[in-house]
Design a protein around this motif. Structure first.
Motif, PDB file in Angstrom:
ATOM      1  N   SER A  36       0.879  -1.168   0.000  1.00 11.50           N
ATOM      2  CA  SER A  36       0.000   0.000   0.000  1.00 11.50           C
ATOM      3  C   SER A  36       0.921   1.224   0.000  1.00 11.50           C
ATOM      4  O   SER A  36       1.246   1.768   1.044  1.00 11.50           O
ATOM      5  CB  SER A  36      -0.895  -0.022   1.239  1.00 11.50           C
ATOM      6  N   LEU A  37       1.354   1.582  -1.216  1.00 10.25           N
ATOM      7  CA  LEU A  37       2.418   2.583  -1.336  1.00 10.25           C
ATOM      8  C   LEU A  37       1.842   3.925  -1.782  1.00 10.25           C
ATOM      9  O   LEU A  37       1.029   3.987  -2.690  1.00 10.25           O
ATOM     10  CB  LEU A  37       3.475   2.115  -2.344  1.00 10.25           C
ATOM     11  N   THR A  38       2.305   4.969  -1.132  1.00  8.45           N
ATOM     12  CA  THR A  38       1.869   6.316  -1.490  1.00  8.45           C
ATOM     13  C   THR A  38       2.360   6.649  -2.903  1.00  8.45           C
ATOM     14  O   THR A  38       3.228   5.971  -3.446  1.00  8.45           O
ATOM     15  CB  THR A  38       2.387   7.340  -0.460  1.00  8.45           C
ATOM     16  N   GLU A  39       1.791   7.689  -3.489  1.00 10.37           N
ATOM     17  CA  GLU A  39       2.070   7.973  -4.901  1.00 10.37           C
ATOM     18  C   GLU A  39       3.555   8.176  -5.179  1.00 10.37           C
ATOM     19  O   GLU A  39       4.092   7.633  -6.126  1.00 10.37           O
ATOM     20  CB  GLU A  39       1.286   9.225  -5.314  1.00 10.37           C
ATOM     21  N   ASP A  78       3.544  12.342   6.147  1.00  8.84           N
ATOM     22  CA  ASP A  78       2.781  13.256   6.994  1.00  8.84           C
ATOM     23  C   ASP A  78       3.493  14.611   6.913  1.00  8.84           C
ATOM     24  O   ASP A  78       4.357  14.799   6.059  1.00  8.84           O
ATOM     25  CB  ASP A  78       2.584  12.732   8.424  1.00  8.84           C
ATOM     26  N   SER A  79       3.154  15.543   7.779  1.00  9.16           N
ATOM     27  CA  SER A  79       3.671  16.906   7.602  1.00  9.16           C
ATOM     28  C   SER A  79       5.185  16.997   7.782  1.00  9.16           C
ATOM     29  O   SER A  79       5.820  17.906   7.264  1.00  9.16           O
ATOM     30  CB  SER A  79       2.981  17.865   8.576  1.00  9.16           C
ATOM     31  N   THR A  80       5.780  16.048   8.504  1.00  9.58           N
ATOM     32  CA  THR A  80       7.215  16.154   8.790  1.00  9.58           C
ATOM     33  C   THR A  80       8.054  15.000   8.258  1.00  9.58           C
ATOM     34  O   THR A  80       9.272  15.077   8.268  1.00  9.58           O
ATOM     35  CB  THR A  80       7.456  16.225  10.316  1.00  9.58           C
ATOM     36  N   SER A  81       7.410  13.932   7.816  1.00  8.15           N
ATOM     37  CA  SER A  81       8.164  12.696   7.586  1.00  8.15           C
ATOM     38  C   SER A  81       7.619  11.868   6.433  1.00  8.15           C
ATOM     39  O   SER A  81       6.455  11.988   6.059  1.00  8.15           O
ATOM     40  CB  SER A  81       8.114  11.791   8.826  1.00  8.15           C
ATOM     41  N   PHE A  82       8.513  11.011   5.922  1.00  7.83           N
ATOM     42  CA  PHE A  82       8.120   9.903   5.052  1.00  7.83           C
ATOM     43  C   PHE A  82       8.132   8.663   5.922  1.00  7.83           C
ATOM     44  O   PHE A  82       9.128   8.385   6.591  1.00  7.83           O
ATOM     45  CB  PHE A  82       9.110   9.745   3.892  1.00  7.83           C
ATOM     46  N   LEU A  83       7.027   7.922   5.940  1.00  7.81           N
ATOM     47  CA  LEU A  83       6.914   6.790   6.855  1.00  7.81           C
ATOM     48  C   LEU A  83       6.782   5.477   6.107  1.00  7.81           C
ATOM     49  O   LEU A  83       6.110   5.397   5.075  1.00  7.81           O
ATOM     50  CB  LEU A  83       5.711   6.975   7.780  1.00  7.81           C
ATOM     51  N   ILE A  84       7.440   4.472   6.648  1.00 10.97           N
ATOM     52  CA  ILE A  84       7.311   3.099   6.154  1.00 10.97           C
ATOM     53  C   ILE A  84       6.794   2.261   7.311  1.00 10.97           C
ATOM     54  O   ILE A  84       7.347   2.304   8.416  1.00 10.97           O
ATOM     55  CB  ILE A  84       8.663   2.520   5.687  1.00 10.97           C
ATOM     56  N   ARG A  85       5.729   1.523   7.052  1.00  8.25           N
ATOM     57  CA  ARG A  85       5.143   0.648   8.069  1.00  8.25           C
ATOM     58  C   ARG A  85       5.163  -0.781   7.566  1.00  8.25           C
ATOM     59  O   ARG A  85       4.700  -1.043   6.459  1.00  8.25           O
ATOM     60  CB  ARG A  85       3.685   1.056   8.279  1.00  8.25           C
ATOM     61  N   VAL A  86       5.701  -1.689   8.352  1.00  2.77           N
ATOM     62  CA  VAL A  86       5.690  -3.112   8.019  1.00  2.77           C
ATOM     63  C   VAL A  86       4.930  -3.832   9.118  1.00  2.77           C
ATOM     64  O   VAL A  86       5.311  -3.771  10.288  1.00  2.77           O
ATOM     65  CB  VAL A  86       7.118  -3.684   7.893  1.00  2.77           C
ATOM     66  N   ARG A 148      -0.371  -9.455  16.127  1.00  2.70           N
ATOM     67  CA  ARG A 148       0.154  -8.593  15.062  1.00  2.70           C
ATOM     68  C   ARG A 148       1.196  -7.630  15.626  1.00  2.70           C
ATOM     69  O   ARG A 148       1.012  -7.108  16.716  1.00  2.70           O
ATOM     70  CB  ARG A 148      -0.954  -7.765  14.409  1.00  2.70           C
ATOM     71  N   VAL A 149       2.254  -7.397  14.862  1.00  6.30           N
ATOM     72  CA  VAL A 149       3.198  -6.339  15.221  1.00  6.30           C
ATOM     73  C   VAL A 149       3.371  -5.417  14.025  1.00  6.30           C
ATOM     74  O   VAL A 149       3.276  -5.845  12.872  1.00  6.30           O
ATOM     75  CB  VAL A 149       4.587  -6.858  15.671  1.00  6.30           C
ATOM     76  N   VAL A 150       3.609  -4.150  14.329  1.00  4.90           N
ATOM     77  CA  VAL A 150       3.833  -3.134  13.302  1.00  4.90           C
ATOM     78  C   VAL A 150       5.133  -2.398  13.622  1.00  4.90           C
ATOM     79  O   VAL A 150       5.287  -1.866  14.718  1.00  4.90           O
ATOM     80  CB  VAL A 150       2.683  -2.094  13.272  1.00  4.90           C
ATOM     81  N   PHE A 151       6.042  -2.418  12.670  1.00  3.84           N
ATOM     82  CA  PHE A 151       7.252  -1.606  12.776  1.00  3.84           C
ATOM     83  C   PHE A 151       7.054  -0.373  11.909  1.00  3.84           C
ATOM     84  O   PHE A 151       6.575  -0.478  10.781  1.00  3.84           O
ATOM     85  CB  PHE A 151       8.486  -2.382  12.303  1.00  3.84           C
ATOM     86  N   GLU A 152       7.398   0.777  12.448  1.00  4.83           N
ATOM     87  CA  GLU A 152       7.244   2.013  11.702  1.00  4.83           C
ATOM     88  C   GLU A 152       8.546   2.788  11.743  1.00  4.83           C
ATOM     89  O   GLU A 152       9.131   2.955  12.814  1.00  4.83           O
ATOM     90  CB  GLU A 152       6.109   2.848  12.303  1.00  4.83           C
ATOM     91  N   VAL A 153       9.009   3.226  10.578  1.00  2.89           N
ATOM     92  CA  VAL A 153      10.173   4.109  10.524  1.00  2.89           C
ATOM     93  C   VAL A 153       9.743   5.413   9.881  1.00  2.89           C
ATOM     94  O   VAL A 153       8.944   5.423   8.947  1.00  2.89           O
ATOM     95  CB  VAL A 153      11.365   3.501   9.741  1.00  2.89           C
ATOM     96  N   SER A 154      10.252   6.510  10.420  1.00  2.00           N
ATOM     97  CA  SER A 154       9.937   7.820   9.855  1.00  2.00           C
ATOM     98  C   SER A 154      11.225   8.528   9.485  1.00  2.00           C
ATOM     99  O   SER A 154      12.130   8.665  10.313  1.00  2.00           O
ATOM    100  CB  SER A 154       9.121   8.651  10.839  1.00  2.00           C
ATOM    101  N   PHE A 155      11.306   8.929   8.218  1.00  2.00           N
ATOM    102  CA  PHE A 155      12.462   9.666   7.697  1.00  2.00           C
ATOM    103  C   PHE A 155      12.072  11.134   7.624  1.00  2.00           C
ATOM    104  O   PHE A 155      11.022  11.460   7.076  1.00  2.00           O
ATOM    105  CB  PHE A 155      12.822   9.179   6.291  1.00  2.00           C
ATOM    106  N   PRO A 156      12.906  12.022   8.168  1.00  2.00           N
ATOM    107  CA  PRO A 156      12.550  13.442   8.133  1.00  2.00           C
ATOM    108  C   PRO A 156      12.492  13.945   6.699  1.00  2.00           C
ATOM    109  O   PRO A 156      13.297  13.552   5.862  1.00  2.00           O
ATOM    110  CB  PRO A 156      13.687  14.118   8.908  1.00  2.00           C
ATOM    111  N   ILE A 157      11.529  14.822   6.413  1.00  2.00           N
ATOM    112  CA  ILE A 157      11.394  15.370   5.060  1.00  2.00           C
ATOM    113  C   ILE A 157      12.587  16.235   4.711  1.00  2.00           C
ATOM    114  O   ILE A 157      13.152  16.146   3.638  1.00  2.00           O
ATOM    115  CB  ILE A 157      10.079  16.162   4.926  1.00  2.00           C
TER     116      ILE A 157
END
Length: 164
Positions: A36-39, A78-86, A148-157
């Motif tokens: 489910s990848l953003t544009e 989101d407003s500050t980051s690019f996020l990847i969720r697995v 279920r587990v969710v890992f989330e990483v956020s890269f600063p914009i």
């Protein structure tokens, strides 16, 4: 420490390539993947470090997700980051908050008996946390529901370039 090598990184291409490389392992465990990848998945970051993060998250999913289950990979801005969720299913029920936090301890293994049976040294997530610190982002884990587990990483914009 090392200064990141900033460039335009196609995170989606990186993630798809890594999963392709893991496809044998995923097939052996009968795992499906749902993207489910953003544009636009292009971000300013360090390609090699993004690969390290992606490889750790997807390899953990391919190794530890419950056999025959679905691995979900989502990206968004989101407003500050690019996020990847697995997100993936796990054997067993709820982790305690302490156990979730300890995922990031060096050499943590949930089941110590499995150390000898696979190629995971258990340093992956601890290393990922260090890498995300270098990149000015963060990594977290949570459990939205039992199994279920969710890992989330956020890269600063806007990368915080390390001072020389």
């Amino acid at each position: 420490g090392e200064n990141p090598d900033w460039s335009c990184v196609d995170a989606h291409q990186v993630l798809r390539q890594i999963w392709h490389d893991l496809s044998g392992k995923a097939r052996a465990r009968d795992l499906e993947i749902a993207w489910s990848l953003t544009e636009d998945g292009h971000l300013e970051s360090d390609l090699e470090l993004v690969k390290v993060i992606g490889a750790n998250l997807l390899d953990n999913a391919a190794s530890y997700a419950r056999k025959g289950s679905l691995v979900k990979v989502e990206t968004f801005w989101d407003s500050t980051s690019f996020l990847i969720r697995v997100e993936n299913q796990v054997e067993g029920d709820w982790f305690s908050p302490e156990e979730l936090a300890s995922f990031f301890d060096p050499f943590y293994r949930r089941d110590q008996a499995r150390v000898l049976q696979d190629d995971h040294a258990g340093i992956g997530l601890s290393f990922c946390r260090d890498v995300m610190e270098i990149l000015g982002g963060e990594i977290s884990v949570n459990q939205p529901e039992s199994h279920r587990v969710v890992f989330e990483v956020s890269f600063p914009i806007i990368p915080r370039k390390a001072s020389k």
